[in-house]
Design a protein around this motif. Structure first.
Motif, PDB file in Angstrom:
ATOM      1  N   GLY A  19       0.825  -1.196   0.000  1.00 19.87           N
ATOM      2  CA  GLY A  19       0.000   0.000   0.000  1.00 19.87           C
ATOM      3  C   GLY A  19       0.861   1.248   0.000  1.00 19.87           C
ATOM      4  N   THR A  20       0.232   2.393  -0.213  1.00 17.96           N
ATOM      5  CA  THR A  20       0.941   3.671  -0.170  1.00 17.96           C
ATOM      6  C   THR A  20       0.523   4.442   1.077  1.00 17.96           C
ATOM      7  N   GLU A  21       1.470   5.147   1.642  1.00 22.66           N
ATOM      8  CA  GLU A  21       1.192   5.946   2.836  1.00 22.66           C
ATOM      9  C   GLU A  21       2.012   7.224   2.754  1.00 22.66           C
ATOM     10  N   PHE A  22       1.325   8.371   2.831  1.00 21.10           N
ATOM     11  CA  PHE A  22       1.993   9.652   2.669  1.00 21.10           C
ATOM     12  C   PHE A  22       1.953  10.447   3.972  1.00 21.10           C
ATOM     13  N   GLY A  23       2.894  11.367   4.100  1.00 21.19           N
ATOM     14  CA  GLY A  23       2.945  12.270   5.241  1.00 21.19           C
ATOM     15  C   GLY A  23       3.267  13.670   4.761  1.00 21.19           C
ATOM     16  N   ILE A  24       3.678  14.528   5.685  1.00 21.32           N
ATOM     17  CA  ILE A  24       3.991  15.922   5.376  1.00 21.32           C
ATOM     18  C   ILE A  24       5.380  16.249   5.904  1.00 21.32           C
ATOM     19  N   ARG A  25       6.166  16.905   5.062  1.00 21.58           N
ATOM     20  CA  ARG A  25       7.469  17.404   5.490  1.00 21.58           C
ATOM     21  C   ARG A  25       7.336  18.892   5.808  1.00 21.58           C
ATOM     22  N   PRO A  26       8.043  19.393   6.839  1.00 22.54           N
ATOM     23  CA  PRO A  26       7.967  20.823   7.137  1.00 22.54           C
ATOM     24  C   PRO A  26       8.179  21.666   5.890  1.00 22.54           C
ATOM     25  N   GLY A  27       7.324  22.657   5.728  1.00 24.98           N
ATOM     26  CA  GLY A  27       7.282  23.442   4.510  1.00 24.98           C
ATOM     27  C   GLY A  27       6.017  23.164   3.741  1.00 24.98           C
ATOM     28  N   ALA A  31       5.512  13.735   1.671  1.00 25.80           N
ATOM     29  CA  ALA A  31       6.586  12.793   1.952  1.00 25.80           C
ATOM     30  C   ALA A  31       6.000  11.398   1.873  1.00 25.80           C
ATOM     31  N   TYR A  32       6.868  10.401   1.690  1.00 25.40           N
ATOM     32  CA  TYR A  32       6.412   9.014   1.625  1.00 25.40           C
ATOM     33  C   TYR A  32       6.834   8.294   2.890  1.00 25.40           C
ATOM     34  N   ASN A  33       5.883   7.585   3.483  1.00 25.81           N
ATOM     35  CA  ASN A  33       6.124   6.860   4.725  1.00 25.81           C
ATOM     36  C   ASN A  33       6.408   5.396   4.389  1.00 25.81           C
ATOM     37  N   PHE A  34       7.680   4.993   4.530  1.00 26.12           N
ATOM     38  CA  PHE A  34       8.064   3.608   4.317  1.00 26.12           C
ATOM     39  C   PHE A  34       7.860   2.835   5.615  1.00 26.12           C
ATOM     40  N   THR A  35       7.000   1.824   5.542  1.00 28.00           N
ATOM     41  CA  THR A  35       6.627   1.065   6.733  1.00 28.00           C
ATOM     42  C   THR A  35       7.372  -0.256   6.859  1.00 28.00           C
ATOM     43  N   GLY A  36       8.218  -0.574   5.878  1.00 26.71           N
ATOM     44  CA  GLY A  36       8.912  -1.848   5.865  1.00 26.71           C
ATOM     45  C   GLY A  36       8.295  -2.848   4.913  1.00 26.71           C
ATOM     46  N   SER A  37       7.119  -2.523   4.357  1.00 31.44           N
ATOM     47  CA  SER A  37       6.452  -3.445   3.432  1.00 31.44           C
ATOM     48  C   SER A  37       5.858  -2.727   2.228  1.00 31.44           C
ATOM     49  N   ASN A  38       6.182  -1.467   2.013  1.00 25.04           N
ATOM     50  CA  ASN A  38       5.610  -0.710   0.889  1.00 25.04           C
ATOM     51  C   ASN A  38       6.689   0.027   0.111  1.00 25.04           C
ATOM     52  N   ASN A  39       7.856  -0.624  -0.055  1.00 23.83           N
ATOM     53  CA  ASN A  39       8.932  -0.023  -0.824  1.00 23.83           C
ATOM     54  C   ASN A  39       8.515   0.129  -2.285  1.00 23.83           C
ATOM     55  N   LEU A  40       9.274   0.915  -3.041  1.00 18.99           N
ATOM     56  CA  LEU A  40       8.879   1.334  -4.384  1.00 18.99           C
ATOM     57  C   LEU A  40       9.839   0.808  -5.443  1.00 18.99           C
ATOM     58  N   MET A  57      10.792   9.524   3.389  1.00 19.40           N
ATOM     59  CA  MET A  57      11.647  10.095   2.346  1.00 19.40           C
ATOM     60  C   MET A  57      10.866  11.174   1.610  1.00 19.40           C
ATOM     61  N   ASP A  58      11.630  12.075   0.984  1.00 22.07           N
ATOM     62  CA  ASP A  58      11.013  13.086   0.128  1.00 22.07           C
ATOM     63  C   ASP A  58      12.026  13.559  -0.902  1.00 22.07           C
ATOM     64  N   ASP A  59      11.512  14.096  -1.999  1.00 21.27           N
ATOM     65  CA  ASP A  59      12.309  14.713  -3.060  1.00 21.27           C
ATOM     66  C   ASP A  59      13.478  13.812  -3.476  1.00 21.27           C
ATOM     67  N   VAL A  60      13.152  12.582  -3.875  1.00 25.71           N
ATOM     68  CA  VAL A  60      14.158  11.630  -4.342  1.00 25.71           C
ATOM     69  C   VAL A  60      14.528  11.974  -5.774  1.00 25.71           C
ATOM     70  N   ARG A  61      15.828  12.186  -6.031  1.00 28.38           N
ATOM     71  CA  ARG A  61      16.275  12.580  -7.374  1.00 28.38           C
ATOM     72  C   ARG A  61      17.441  11.692  -7.808  1.00 28.38           C
ATOM     73  N   ILE A  62      17.412  11.285  -9.079  1.00 30.74           N
ATOM     74  CA  ILE A  62      18.502  10.553  -9.711  1.00 30.74           C
ATOM     75  C   ILE A  62      18.945  11.345 -10.931  1.00 30.74           C
ATOM     76  N   PHE A  63      20.247  11.623 -11.023  1.00 30.80           N
ATOM     77  CA  PHE A  63      20.813  12.410 -12.114  1.00 30.80           C
ATOM     78  C   PHE A  63      21.803  11.555 -12.908  1.00 30.80           C
ATOM     79  N   ASP A  64      21.953  11.876 -14.205  1.00 26.57           N
ATOM     80  CA  ASP A  64      22.976  11.229 -15.015  1.00 26.57           C
ATOM     81  C   ASP A  64      24.186  12.132 -15.190  1.00 26.57           C
ATOM     82  N   THR A  65      24.420  12.964 -14.198  1.00 24.75           N
ATOM     83  CA  THR A  65      25.569  13.853 -14.176  1.00 24.75           C
ATOM     84  C   THR A  65      26.021  14.024 -12.734  1.00 24.75           C
ATOM     85  N   VAL A  66      27.193  14.589 -12.559  1.00 26.81           N
ATOM     86  CA  VAL A  66      27.725  14.833 -11.218  1.00 26.81           C
ATOM     87  C   VAL A  66      27.312  16.231 -10.779  1.00 26.81           C
TER      88      VAL A  66
END
Length: 331
Positions: free
Chosen positions: A161-169, A173-182, A309-318
């Motif tokens: 399942g999916t579970e969301f939360g709020i980050r300050p601002g 955010a995504y709430n990882f419970t140990g059984s809902n990885n992406l 977790m929040d704002d997960v980014r993957i780049f193909d540059t340094v």
């Protein structure tokens, strides 16, 4: 504009006794009641101050009772705040979303009660929009969804399942419970020895080894794993070796973590500051047969993360140190 609304009452038995005690009456010559008044000198007069009335989303505000006549009970109603109710004399709250909010305080002592409502007392503004120009392959904001706002047109999916939360601002955010990885199905990350950067926000008290952002398989040097260690530090691992950061991030506070790899040097960052660096790592090849989809919150489907977790980014540059510093300031 702030409007103050006051209300003074006698409360319960003590209030009734107070009213009886302090009535002053006089009569006209014909015996009719001429004047009836109540001495409210012993009832609290509710007033309060705040550490700030115009703040940015994600800010902490402390309210301090300044009422007269030594109240012994307090009731605070603070819509828009977390928490939004308190019986403390001086509560501290967080305003996570932009808006204009009322604050009401009711104070009581043995003689009676008084309340004050300050309408529009707290004004919360959205934080300034800052970002970097470099476009990521993947960007997951977790604003109540798993949409990928990066260049790769593939959204994340949850194994549970999916579970969301709020980050300050005010952001999601995504709430990882140990059984809902992406997973990001069909996207295998940055392959070969290509330049790469991974950056994200994390909040946890987790004390077990687990995956944060992973791709690759189980062959030597064929893994690109950004992990969380049971000691609380983050780690870059490539199957056949790996390197730990120095600063623990499992204190239940939000931290920005990142790594870069340029084909030779691995750098790990915590809260925008370089935490570890090592050169001479030239054998990484995450393009072998059996390449797996990108995992978020796990490594090869196991070692699952527990926390936010929040704002997960993957780049193909340094990314440059300045770019990582900017990412660490985005709320």
């Amino acid at each position: 504009m702030t409007n103050a609304i006051k209300n003074i009452t006698g409360t319960g038995l003590f209030g009734l006794l107070t009213m009886i005690t302090f009535f002053s009456c006089s009569t006209n010559d014909d015996g009719y009641l001429k004047e009836l008044s109540i001495d409210t000198a012993r009832i609290p007069e509710a007033t309060f101050t705040a550490t700030g009335t115009s703040v940015e989303a994600g800010s902490t505000v402390t309210f301090t009772d300044t009422s007269t006549n030594t109240p012994s009970l307090w009731t605070w109603n603070m819509p828009g705040a977390t928490p939004d109710y308190s019986n403390a004399a001086s509560p501290t709250v967080v305003y996570e979303s932009a808006g204009v909010y009322d604050v009401k305080l009711t104070t009581r002592n043995e003689f009676g009660a008084d309340e004050i409502l300050l309408e529009g007392f707290i004004e919360v503004t959205a934080p300034p929009v800052i970002d970097i120009d470099t476009e990521p392959q993947v960007r997951l904001n977790f604003d109540d969804n798993l949409a990928n706002d990066g260049l790769v047109n593939i959204d994340a999916t949850s194994v549970g399942g999916t579970e969301f939360g709020i980050r300050p601002g005010g952001g999601g955010a995504y709430n990882f419970t140990g059984s809902n990885n992406l997973d990001i199905p069909g996207y295998t990350g940055i392959n070969g020895a290509g330049e790469r950067s991974v950056a994200l926000w994390v909040k946890t008290t987790h004390d077990s080894t687990s995956g944060l952002v992973h791709w690759g398989n189980t062959g030597t040097f064929s893994r690109s794993s950004f992990k969380y260690q049971n000691s609380g530090v983050v780690r870059f691992e490539y199957q056949g070796g790996g390197h730990n950061g120095v600063t623990p991030v499992n204190d239940d506070e939000w931290h920005h973590v990142a790594y870069t790899y340029d084909g030779d040097t691995v750098k790990i960052y915590v809260d925008g500051v370089e935490d570890f660096s090592i050169a001479g790592i030239t054998d990484i090849n995450t393009g072998n047969t059996g390449e797996t989809d990108v995992n978020i919150g796990s490594q090869l489907g196991g070692a699952t993360f527990i926390g936010f977790m929040d704002d997960v980014r993957i780049f193909d540059t340094v990314l440059t140190p300045d770019e990582i510093q900017i990412l660490s300031e985005i709320k």
